[in-house]
Write a protein that holds these residues in place. Structure first.
Motif, PDB file in Angstrom:
ATOM      1  N   VAL A  52       0.876  -1.172   0.000  1.00 43.74           N
ATOM      2  CA  VAL A  52       0.000   0.000   0.000  1.00 43.74           C
ATOM      3  C   VAL A  52       0.908   1.215   0.000  1.00 43.74           C
ATOM      4  O   VAL A  52       1.907   1.229   0.710  1.00 43.74           O
ATOM      5  CB  VAL A  52      -0.918   0.019   1.244  1.00 43.74           C
ATOM      6  N   LEU A  61      -4.318   6.839   1.250  1.00 39.81           N
ATOM      7  CA  LEU A  61      -3.771   5.513   1.003  1.00 39.81           C
ATOM      8  C   LEU A  61      -4.190   5.014  -0.372  1.00 39.81           C
ATOM      9  O   LEU A  61      -5.307   5.264  -0.824  1.00 39.81           O
ATOM     10  CB  LEU A  61      -4.277   4.538   2.071  1.00 39.81           C
ATOM     11  N   TRP A 117      -4.013   1.284  -2.446  1.00 40.62           N
ATOM     12  CA  TRP A 117      -3.634  -0.117  -2.558  1.00 40.62           C
ATOM     13  C   TRP A 117      -2.853  -0.305  -3.838  1.00 40.62           C
ATOM     14  O   TRP A 117      -3.247   0.197  -4.901  1.00 40.62           O
ATOM     15  CB  TRP A 117      -4.884  -0.984  -2.556  1.00 40.62           C
ATOM     16  N   SER A 125      -1.266  -7.160  -4.258  1.00 38.91           N
ATOM     17  CA  SER A 125      -1.366  -8.206  -3.252  1.00 38.91           C
ATOM     18  C   SER A 125      -0.941  -9.542  -3.838  1.00 38.91           C
ATOM     19  O   SER A 125      -1.006  -9.754  -5.049  1.00 38.91           O
ATOM     20  CB  SER A 125      -2.789  -8.302  -2.692  1.00 38.91           C
ATOM     21  N   TYR A 146      -2.367  -9.589  -7.764  1.00 40.33           N
ATOM     22  CA  TYR A 146      -3.190  -8.509  -8.308  1.00 40.33           C
ATOM     23  C   TYR A 146      -2.423  -7.186  -8.204  1.00 40.33           C
ATOM     24  O   TYR A 146      -1.594  -7.002  -7.303  1.00 40.33           O
ATOM     25  CB  TYR A 146      -4.503  -8.377  -7.527  1.00 40.33           C
ATOM     26  N   TYR A 147      -2.753  -6.274  -9.125  1.00 41.23           N
ATOM     27  CA  TYR A 147      -2.122  -4.958  -9.147  1.00 41.23           C
ATOM     28  C   TYR A 147      -3.161  -3.877  -9.424  1.00 41.23           C
ATOM     29  O   TYR A 147      -4.156  -4.109 -10.132  1.00 41.23           O
ATOM     30  CB  TYR A 147      -1.071  -4.863 -10.261  1.00 41.23           C
ATOM     31  N   THR A 148      -2.898  -2.689  -8.917  1.00 43.52           N
ATOM     32  CA  THR A 148      -3.703  -1.559  -9.341  1.00 43.52           C
ATOM     33  C   THR A 148      -3.307  -1.205 -10.774  1.00 43.52           C
ATOM     34  O   THR A 148      -2.166  -1.462 -11.200  1.00 43.52           O
ATOM     35  CB  THR A 148      -3.505  -0.357  -8.403  1.00 43.52           C
ATOM     36  N   TYR A 198       4.139   0.914   2.105  1.00 44.64           N
ATOM     37  CA  TYR A 198       3.962   0.059   3.265  1.00 44.64           C
ATOM     38  C   TYR A 198       3.691  -1.373   2.823  1.00 44.64           C
ATOM     39  O   TYR A 198       2.960  -1.600   1.854  1.00 44.64           O
ATOM     40  CB  TYR A 198       2.737   0.489   4.086  1.00 44.64           C
ATOM     41  N   ASP A 244      -8.412 -10.003   2.088  1.00 41.36           N
ATOM     42  CA  ASP A 244      -9.732  -9.375   2.172  1.00 41.36           C
ATOM     43  C   ASP A 244      -9.710  -8.074   2.964  1.00 41.36           C
ATOM     44  O   ASP A 244     -10.630  -7.770   3.711  1.00 41.36           O
ATOM     45  CB  ASP A 244     -10.729 -10.345   2.824  1.00 41.36           C
ATOM     46  N   PHE A 245      -8.636  -7.338   2.806  1.00 43.02           N
ATOM     47  CA  PHE A 245      -8.479  -6.032   3.455  1.00 43.02           C
ATOM     48  C   PHE A 245      -8.436  -6.118   4.976  1.00 43.02           C
ATOM     49  O   PHE A 245      -8.562  -5.100   5.657  1.00 43.02           O
ATOM     50  CB  PHE A 245      -9.561  -5.042   3.000  1.00 43.02           C
ATOM     51  N   GLU A 246      -8.228  -7.319   5.510  1.00 42.57           N
ATOM     52  CA  GLU A 246      -8.002  -7.446   6.942  1.00 42.57           C
ATOM     53  C   GLU A 246      -6.503  -7.254   7.164  1.00 42.57           C
ATOM     54  O   GLU A 246      -5.784  -8.175   7.534  1.00 42.57           O
ATOM     55  CB  GLU A 246      -8.478  -8.804   7.445  1.00 42.57           C
ATOM     56  N   PHE A 247      -6.033  -6.020   6.940  1.00 43.87           N
ATOM     57  CA  PHE A 247      -4.611  -5.697   7.024  1.00 43.87           C
ATOM     58  C   PHE A 247      -4.265  -5.402   8.479  1.00 43.87           C
ATOM     59  O   PHE A 247      -4.299  -4.260   8.915  1.00 43.87           O
ATOM     60  CB  PHE A 247      -4.290  -4.497   6.137  1.00 43.87           C
ATOM     61  N   ASP A 248      -3.925  -6.448   9.215  1.00 42.16           N
ATOM     62  CA  ASP A 248      -3.791  -6.306  10.655  1.00 42.16           C
ATOM     63  C   ASP A 248      -2.404  -5.903  11.126  1.00 42.16           C
ATOM     64  O   ASP A 248      -2.262  -5.445  12.264  1.00 42.16           O
ATOM     65  CB  ASP A 248      -4.252  -7.571  11.369  1.00 42.16           C
ATOM     66  N   TRP A 300       1.188  -3.762   9.803  1.00 43.51           N
ATOM     67  CA  TRP A 300       1.793  -2.902   8.800  1.00 43.51           C
ATOM     68  C   TRP A 300       3.248  -2.655   9.166  1.00 43.51           C
ATOM     69  O   TRP A 300       3.600  -2.595  10.341  1.00 43.51           O
ATOM     70  CB  TRP A 300       1.078  -1.555   8.747  1.00 43.51           C
ATOM     71  N   GLY A 301       4.067  -2.459   8.148  1.00 42.05           N
ATOM     72  CA  GLY A 301       5.414  -2.010   8.396  1.00 42.05           C
ATOM     73  C   GLY A 301       5.428  -0.513   8.659  1.00 42.05           C
ATOM     74  O   GLY A 301       4.385   0.149   8.611  1.00 42.05           O
ATOM     75  N   SER A 337     -13.256  -2.714   5.578  1.00 42.89           N
ATOM     76  CA  SER A 337     -12.366  -2.480   6.717  1.00 42.89           C
ATOM     77  C   SER A 337     -12.201  -0.986   6.915  1.00 42.89           C
ATOM     78  O   SER A 337     -12.389  -0.196   5.984  1.00 42.89           O
ATOM     79  CB  SER A 337     -10.991  -3.108   6.473  1.00 42.89           C
ATOM     80  N   PHE A 381      -9.461   1.902   8.790  1.00 44.03           N
ATOM     81  CA  PHE A 381      -8.114   2.093   9.300  1.00 44.03           C
ATOM     82  C   PHE A 381      -7.982   3.487   9.899  1.00 44.03           C
ATOM     83  O   PHE A 381      -8.564   4.455   9.383  1.00 44.03           O
ATOM     84  CB  PHE A 381      -7.081   1.919   8.181  1.00 44.03           C
ATOM     85  N   LEU A 421      -5.419  -1.110  11.738  1.00 43.60           N
ATOM     86  CA  LEU A 421      -6.731  -1.707  11.481  1.00 43.60           C
ATOM     87  C   LEU A 421      -7.657  -1.472  12.665  1.00 43.60           C
ATOM     88  O   LEU A 421      -7.340  -1.850  13.785  1.00 43.60           O
ATOM     89  CB  LEU A 421      -6.572  -3.207  11.219  1.00 43.60           C
ATOM     90  N   TYR A 433     -12.762  -4.739  10.717  1.00 38.03           N
ATOM     91  CA  TYR A 433     -12.695  -5.591   9.538  1.00 38.03           C
ATOM     92  C   TYR A 433     -14.003  -6.372   9.421  1.00 38.03           C
ATOM     93  O   TYR A 433     -14.792  -6.423  10.373  1.00 38.03           O
ATOM     94  CB  TYR A 433     -11.470  -6.522   9.592  1.00 38.03           C
ATOM     95  N   TYR A 439      -9.666   5.810   7.088  1.00 39.41           N
ATOM     96  CA  TYR A 439      -9.856   5.319   5.733  1.00 39.41           C
ATOM     97  C   TYR A 439     -10.710   4.053   5.724  1.00 39.41           C
ATOM     98  O   TYR A 439     -10.504   3.156   6.550  1.00 39.41           O
ATOM     99  CB  TYR A 439      -8.509   4.973   5.089  1.00 39.41           C
ATOM    100  N   TRP A 448     -12.373  -4.667  -1.383  1.00 44.80           N
ATOM    101  CA  TRP A 448     -12.006  -5.207  -2.683  1.00 44.80           C
ATOM    102  C   TRP A 448     -13.063  -4.775  -3.701  1.00 44.80           C
ATOM    103  O   TRP A 448     -14.243  -4.664  -3.369  1.00 44.80           O
ATOM    104  CB  TRP A 448     -11.926  -6.727  -2.615  1.00 44.80           C
ATOM    105  N   SER A 470     -10.885  -5.937  -9.983  1.00 42.88           N
ATOM    106  CA  SER A 470      -9.969  -6.966  -9.451  1.00 42.88           C
ATOM    107  C   SER A 470      -8.806  -6.282  -8.748  1.00 42.88           C
ATOM    108  O   SER A 470      -7.621  -6.574  -8.993  1.00 42.88           O
ATOM    109  CB  SER A 470      -9.445  -7.878 -10.571  1.00 42.88           C
ATOM    110  N   ALA A 471      -9.165  -5.379  -7.889  1.00 41.98           N
ATOM    111  CA  ALA A 471      -8.166  -4.581  -7.186  1.00 41.98           C
ATOM    112  C   ALA A 471      -8.734  -4.102  -5.864  1.00 41.98           C
ATOM    113  O   ALA A 471      -9.955  -4.012  -5.683  1.00 41.98           O
ATOM    114  CB  ALA A 471      -7.752  -3.378  -8.031  1.00 41.98           C
ATOM    115  N   GLY A 472      -7.847  -3.784  -4.953  1.00 44.25           N
ATOM    116  CA  GLY A 472      -8.266  -3.182  -3.701  1.00 44.25           C
ATOM    117  C   GLY A 472      -8.510  -1.698  -3.897  1.00 44.25           C
ATOM    118  O   GLY A 472      -7.889  -1.073  -4.769  1.00 44.25           O
ATOM    119  N   PHE A 480      -9.362   2.100  -1.624  1.00 46.44           N
ATOM    120  CA  PHE A 480      -9.517   2.842  -0.381  1.00 46.44           C
ATOM    121  C   PHE A 480     -10.393   4.060  -0.644  1.00 46.44           C
ATOM    122  O   PHE A 480     -10.464   4.560  -1.769  1.00 46.44           O
ATOM    123  CB  PHE A 480      -8.162   3.344   0.126  1.00 46.44           C
TER     124      PHE A 480
END
Lengths: 117, 110
Positions: free
Chosen positions: A37, A45, A47, A50, A59-61, A95, A101-105, A107-108, B35, B37, B47, B50, B88, B92, B97-99, B101
């Motif tokens: 991200v 932010l 995405w 992933s 997958y890519y944006t 990051y 499934d966006f459960e990004f628990d 992060w760096g 989700s 954030f 997070l 979720y 935020y 998905w 086919s992308a995430g 925000f």
């Protein structure tokens, strides 16, 4: 304790390449999907990409398709982002984040990429 | 222009309640979990919610999430000055086919 540590950021000229790494510790890395991200300076932010636990699903944006490649090495507990043909609009803090499934628990701390001549 | 639409800013007094909306489409919010954030200044996102309404361990029950149709809402009660942050939503998008925000909402606790 779970830790994600990004590295590889820096200043690069337009058209250049850079490889980001994300080292994971404290987790069974091989069982989790991972993500990149980014956040441009003063912006929200975005995405980027992933990869599933066994690299089956990637997958890519749209804005990075054909230029960025996500990969992982489960033996080294590491996630990567190879970035080619970099543009000024790729300037951002990148990051890595754990989860599907966006459960990004987790992060760096992020690594800054600056694309400028 | 973000795929998910959030108000740029909201504000409320300490102790009060605030809600932050996140509007999307059937291809994203309508058919996927949402989700939320929290990003404090100068830090990585965290997070908060979720699966639309679940809180990770350690997140106080002052924070709640809900979803109806193609919109989601984050609620924060008992506002504290430490809640001042950017918030935020994310999910998905099946068509892309992308995430995706939302653009983020800056919360000010007056």
């Amino acid at each position: 304790e779970v830790q994600l540590v990004e590295s590889g950021g820096g200043l690069v000229k337009p058209g250049g390449s850079l490889r980001l790494s994300c080292a994971a510790s404290g987790i069974t890395f091989s069982t989790y999907s991972m993500n990149w991200v980014r956040q441009a300076p003063g912006k929200g932010l975005e995405w980027v990409s992933s990869i599933s636990s066994s690299s089956t699903y990637i997958y890519y944006t749209d804005s990075v398709k054909g230029r960025f490649t996500i990969s992982r090495d489960n033996a080294r507990n590491s996630l990567y982002l190879q970035m080619n043909s970099l543009r000024a609009e790729d300037t951002a803090v990148y990051y890595c984040a754990r989860g599907a499934d966006f459960e990004f628990d987790y992060w760096g701390q992020g690594t800054l990429i600056t694309v400028s001549s | 222009q973000s795929v998910l639409t959030q108000p740029p800013s909201v504000s409320a007094a300490p102790g009060q309640k605030v809600t932050i909306s996140c509007s999307g489409r059937s291809s994203n919010i309508g058919n996927n979990y949402v989700s939320w954030f929290q990003q404090l200044p100068g830090t990585a996102p965290k997070l908060l919610i979720y699966d639309n309404n679940k809180r990770p361990s350690g997140i106080p029950d002052r924070f709640s999430g809900s979803k109806s149709g193609t919109s989601a809402t984050l609620g924060i009660t008992g506002l504290q000055t430490g809640d001042e942050a950017d918030y935020y939503c994310g999910t998905w998008d099946n068509s892309l086919s992308a995430g995706v925000f939302g653009g983020g909402t800056k919360l000010t606790v007056l």
